[in-house]
Design an enzyme around this catalytic site. Structure first.
Site, PDB file in Angstrom:
ATOM      1  N   CYS A 115       0.853  -1.179   0.000  1.00  0.00           N
ATOM      2  CA  CYS A 115       0.000   0.000   0.000  1.00  0.00           C
ATOM      3  C   CYS A 115       0.890   1.231   0.000  1.00  0.00           C
ATOM      4  O   CYS A 115       1.994   1.195  -0.547  1.00  0.00           O
ATOM      5  CB  CYS A 115      -0.946  -0.011   1.202  1.00  0.00           C
ATOM      6  SG  CYS A 115      -0.093  -0.003   2.791  1.00  0.00           S
ATOM      7  N   HIS A 150      30.333  -9.484  25.855  1.00  0.00           N
ATOM      8  CA  HIS A 150      29.539  -9.759  27.056  1.00  0.00           C
ATOM      9  C   HIS A 150      28.060  -9.652  26.696  1.00  0.00           C
ATOM     10  O   HIS A 150      27.594  -8.606  26.264  1.00  0.00           O
ATOM     11  CB  HIS A 150      29.904  -8.746  28.145  1.00  0.00           C
ATOM     12  CG  HIS A 150      29.387  -9.102  29.503  1.00  0.00           C
ATOM     13  ND1 HIS A 150      28.069  -8.982  29.855  1.00  0.00           N
ATOM     14  CD2 HIS A 150      30.022  -9.575  30.609  1.00  0.00           C
ATOM     15  CE1 HIS A 150      27.911  -9.354  31.115  1.00  0.00           C
ATOM     16  NE2 HIS A 150      29.091  -9.723  31.596  1.00  0.00           N
TER      17      HIS A 150
END
Length: 705
Positions: free
Chosen positions: A29, A627
């Site tokens: 659209c 980490h």
């Protein structure tokens, strides 16, 4: 700034939805790619959300999936369809038993799947017409401006042939809208769209409409002296048939096609395949044209008129309530694509009443939305946020000139929670003003933008209302910011770091190696709650790990992103140790998925037995810590699938671990993936590249010895 090419974005989207073999159909659209998939479970939503160029994603029931792109959606759609893997087309593949089982389960997915299907039917019947409706509204706007300036009497009954022709240019869309809607609705329900269009066209031909008010034998016209209206009834095959002008009607084709789909599919089961092309359309027309003329057409007109009359009553008896409800409702309907039924009622009002009273209050919502975007734009200029300035500029232009709110909603407002409450205040202010001043009407269906202001009457009331809505939202967003104080501090820190890097300046060094916190990977420290990490031999300080092969001074090392996502500076991390650079300079990445890879070539010196941290030392002695999450050592390895072991040589891009980010969130821990250079103090510079959305492997840190 990402350098992703259009083809690369198309390929990434295709992978994210499960590949071409998972696509049953693809449409778009004004702002969204709309996928009908074979299996919605194959979608990698997190990866799609992380793509530069994707504003957001909207999963739906029935294996439907939407990807919000913005104004560039047509180009992205074309790029996807032109990919070699899509050349065979996105057609349904033969269903296996497992596919059928999955389809049945998908149909039952979600408590309100039927409601989702209903609104999807309505939306897909109108959505492809967005371009021509916008074009017609702009033609109306231009003509209205000329009328407002006294250059031509656009509403005169005796207009010249030139302006009659201009009328035809925009009326062509609104008058023949039922045929267009019927075509799209039939296509949505997977029947021959031309049959749907033909049935609707039959009751719009000059032959049919010419009987209204005529002296054709069998036609009786009566006049209501009280209302001043007339009604024509034709006696066809001895049966009374109410005659209506179906131009501009939208409920009639929607009702008609819903029944046509049952008839069409039933006929396909009756006739052999080799004669279906002739007899299925023939009997469909033979059945549905009379049904539409005698029953569905009048019912659709009555239904539309009834809804319009009900809203008109509310507007007439409680105008302030009506003027507030509409703009307060739209901000929640548009993101879900549920606003099209109200848009259909606007068209019904124009055809039955000669004017519409919904678009005026709706305009205050649009301009409140655009005002909030303007506030963000001003803040982005003030705080030198280049990416946000570009996004807000494009969204504001699309809104003010085209009346399209999706780029603002998906690109900005729905991403920052502080914007919506401030925008709703603007909606409320604009709605109250329209209600107090007595309402605003329009005789045309127009997208509410600056260009269409002249079509509203009284125009001065409309200008006052939308201006109040715009400037209220803009002021509230600008003076209170769309970021929290903490987010603003972090964003400004990232901006300063990026600007310093662009100027070639060296950022402030981290703490000296011998002053850095001692950390141990894999276990809590005995004397503190903070996790400890050691890269190298047990008990060795991170700052004391010697480089085996020092590189020549001035050589650059690029560290890649260990995971896809949004890159932030350590100052924005919710961990004082990392934020203080005690573990060295680096970046945080808000991960799009849990696929964590090595950021650099080197030796895995340490692998936490909990799977949340990895220490890599490069050949020239750069010590890199990866980490995963904050305080995730407390999870004791749950949700972490480690794929490597200590002592192994890895290359950039090698898989380190698969992480269940949902489990991390459920445990109450931030999912940010941190990457730092532990021996930053030994380097000439460590420059993070923040504020960007990246895929794993993209450059995010530059290290110079």
């Amino acid at each position: 700034m990402s350098t992703r090419t259009p083809v690369a974005l198309a390929e990434s989207i295709l992978r994210g939805v499960g590949g071409p073999e998972n696509i049953e159909s693809l449409t778009h659209c004004a702002t969204r790619l709309r996928f009908q998939l074979h299996d919605g479970k194959k979608v990698d939503q997190a990866a799609l959300d992380a793509l530069d160029g994707v504003m957001g994603t909207v999963p739906q029931s029935g294996d439907r999936f939407q990807i919000v792109i913005g104004g560039a959606v047509a180009g992205v759609y074309t790029d996807i369809m032109n990919l070699p893997s899509m050349k065979s087309g996105a057609a349904p593949r033969p269903q296996s038993d497992a596919d059928v089982k999955a389809e049945i389960r998908a149909k039952g997915r979600g408590r309100y799947a039927w409601l989702d299907n209903f609104f999807e039917y309505l939306s897909d019947s109108f959505r492809p017409l967005l371009g021509v409706l916008l074009g017609a509204s702009l033609i109306i706007a231009i003509a209205s401006m000329l009328d407002a300036f006294g250059l031509v009497d656009f509403r005169s009954a005796d207009k010249s042939a030139t302006w009659v022709f201009v009328d035809a240019m925009w009326r062509s869309v609104l008058y023949f809208l039922p045929i267009m809607v019927a075509y799209n609705a039939a296509k949505k329900l997977k029947i021959d769209p031309w049959v749907g269009a033909t049935v609707m066209a039959a009751v719009m031909t000059p032959n049919f409409t010419g009987m209204i008010g005529s002296k054709t034998p069998g036609v009786v016209t009566t006049t209501n002296a009280t209302l001043g209206t007339s009604e024509s009834v034709a006696h066809v095959f001895g049966l009374p048939m109410q005659l209506n002008d179906y131009g501009g009607q939208v409920f009639v084709p929607l009702l008609m096609v819903a029944l046509l789909a049952l008839v069409y599919k039933g006929l396909k089961r009756i006739f052999p395949e080799n004669v279906q092309m002739v007899f299925v359309p023939f009997f469909s027309m033979l059945i549905m044209i009379p049904l539409t003329a005698f029953l569905i057409g009048p019912m659709g007109v009555w239904a539309g008129n009834g809804l319009g009359t009900g809203l008109s009553w509310l507007n007439g008896h409680a105008p302030i309530v009506f003027a507030i409800v509409i703009p307060m409702l739209y901000p929640f309907l548009v993101p879900l694509g549920l606003h099209w039924p109200l848009n259909a009622l606007m068209l019904v009002n124009i055809n039955t009443l000669g004017y519409d009273f919904i678009q005026g209050p709706m305009g205050t919502w649009n301009f409140a939305c655009f005002g909030a975007t303007a506030g963000v734009l001003l803040l982005s200029v003030r705080h030198r946020e280049k990416d946000m300035r570009q996004t807000a500029t494009g969204a504001l232009a699309a809104g003010l000139l085209g009346g399209i709110s999706e780029p603002s909603l998906y690109g900005i407002h729905l991403r920052f929670k502080r914007i919506y409450p401030r925008m709703l205040v603007g909606c409320l202010v604009g709605g109250v003003i329209i209600g107090v001043l007595g309402g605003v009407n329009t005789k045309a269906f127009a997208f509410t933008s600056l260009l269409t202001i002249p079509v509203f009457d009284p125009m001065i009331k409309y200008i006052i209302a939308i201006s109040a809505a715009f400037f209220t939202s803009m002021a509230l967003v600008y003076f209170s910011d769309y970021r929290t104080k903490e987010e603003r501090v972090a964003a400004n820190a990232e901006r300063d770091a990026a600007e310093a890097a662009a100027r070639g300046e060296v950022p402030a060094p981290a703490a000296p190696a011998d002053e850095r916190e001692l950390v141990t990977v894999g276990a809590p420290a005995a004397t503190a709650e903070r996790e400890l990490v050691t890269v190298g031999a047990t008990g060795a300080s991170a700052g004391t790990v010697a480089a085996d092969a020092p590189a020549a001074a001035g050589a650059d090392l690029e560290l890649a992103a260990p995971v896809s996502g949004h890159v932030i500076g350590l100052g924005g991390v919710q961990d004082p140790v990392f934020a203080s650079r005690a573990l060295g300079e680096g970046v945080g990445i808000e991960p799009a998925h849990g696929h964590v890879v090595a950021p650099v070539d080197g030796e895995l010196i340490t692998v936490a037995n909990t799977g949340h941290a990895f220490g890599i030392r490069t050949a020239d002695g750069v010590e890199v810590l990866v980490h995963i999450g904050i305080d995730t050592v407390k999870m004791k390895g749950e949700g972490f699938d480690v794929r490597v072991e200590p002592g192994r040589q890895v290359s950039a891009g090698d898989l380190l671990a698969e992480v269940d980010l949902g489990a991390v969130r459920a445990a109450g821990h931030p999912t940010v993936v941190l990457m730092t250079v532990l021996n930053t103090a030994d380097m000439a510079s460590v420059v993070p590249h923040t504020g960007q959305d990246v895929t794993a492997g993209a450059r995010v840190v530059t290290v110079r010895r």
